[in-house]
Design an enzyme around this catalytic site. Structure first.
Site, PDB file in Angstrom:
ATOM      1  N   HIS A   1       1.144  -1.523   0.057  1.00 53.96           N
ATOM      2  CA  HIS A   1       0.017   0.057  -0.207  1.00 53.96           C
ATOM      3  C   HIS A   1       0.793   1.236   0.004  1.00 53.96           C
ATOM      4  CE1 HIS A   1      -3.167  -2.851   1.821  1.00 53.96           C
ATOM      5  NE2 HIS A   1      -3.619  -2.979   1.284  1.00 53.96           N
TER       6      HIS A   1
ATOM      7  N   TYR B   1       1.940   0.751  14.065  1.00 53.09           N
ATOM      8  CA  TYR B   1       2.437   1.270  13.157  1.00 53.09           C
ATOM      9  C   TYR B   1       1.818   3.464  13.212  1.00 53.09           C
ATOM     10  CZ  TYR B   1      -1.565   0.082   9.106  1.00 53.09           C
ATOM     11  OH  TYR B   1      -2.752  -0.160   9.358  1.00 53.09           O
TER      12      TYR B   1
END
Length: 180
Positions: free
Chosen positions: A61, A130
């Site tokens: 991504h 993240y």
């Protein structure tokens, strides 16, 4: 905190100082001053947490507008984490680096803007955290196929990975919209 260079100079493996004893451990996973002192002077605006089962592959991504830098780590389980350079002007365009991140080694990976990112879950499940330098913007998100032969990522697969519909429909690198 120790910075370990990867095959792609902008992607950094970070080994935090871990203080452990019979009670468990303590580590600092983010400190603006410490990170600035090792050359990562970044501001994070969003924290994300995913939990996935064995064989799940998420990625590759990236966001063309509102590109995100990501500081990633695993708090439970293990993943094979991958970054791919998607900057057309880079001498490393289309190259990748992969690293095992797991709850035991406590390593982190810095994936700067301009790179696609993905991971494969190696353990029965994995909690993946993240921090991002820009907000998630689904209208600007893109995906490069995880198995594009032009990139040639050597995923440590035991079987076909479990993919989302979005990841199955990713673009080949040659057809993808990429960074200048």
């Amino acid at each position: 905190m120790k910075l370990i260079p990867t095959q792609l100079p902008e992607v950094l493996r970070i080994e935090p100082k871990v203080f452990g004893d019979s009670r468990g451990f303590f580590m600092e996973s983010w400190n603006r001053t410490t990170f600035a002192s090792i050359g990562l002077n970044v501001d994070f605006v969003q924290d994300n947490h995913s939990c996935s089962g064995k064989g799940v592959l998420r990625g590759l991504h990236y966001q063309l507008r509102q590109p995100q830098g990501k500081l990633v780590r695993v708090t439970s389980g293990a993943v094979y984490d991958v970054a791919v350079d998607l900057r057309r002007s880079s001498p490393n365009f289309g190259k990748w680096t992969g690293h095992e991140l797991n709850a035991e080694n406590k390593h982190m990976l810095w994936v700067p803007p301009g790179f696609a990112h993905g991971f494969l879950v190696l353990s029965e499940s994995a909690d993946f955290l993240y921090k991002t330098t820009d907000y998630y913007a689904p209208e600007h998100e893109h995906s490069v196929l995880w198995n594009d032969p032009a990139i040639g990522i050597r995923w440590p697969l035991e079987a076909e990975p479990a993919l989302s519909a979005k990841d199955k429909a990713g673009s080949l690198l040659k057809d993808a919209q990429i960074y200048p």
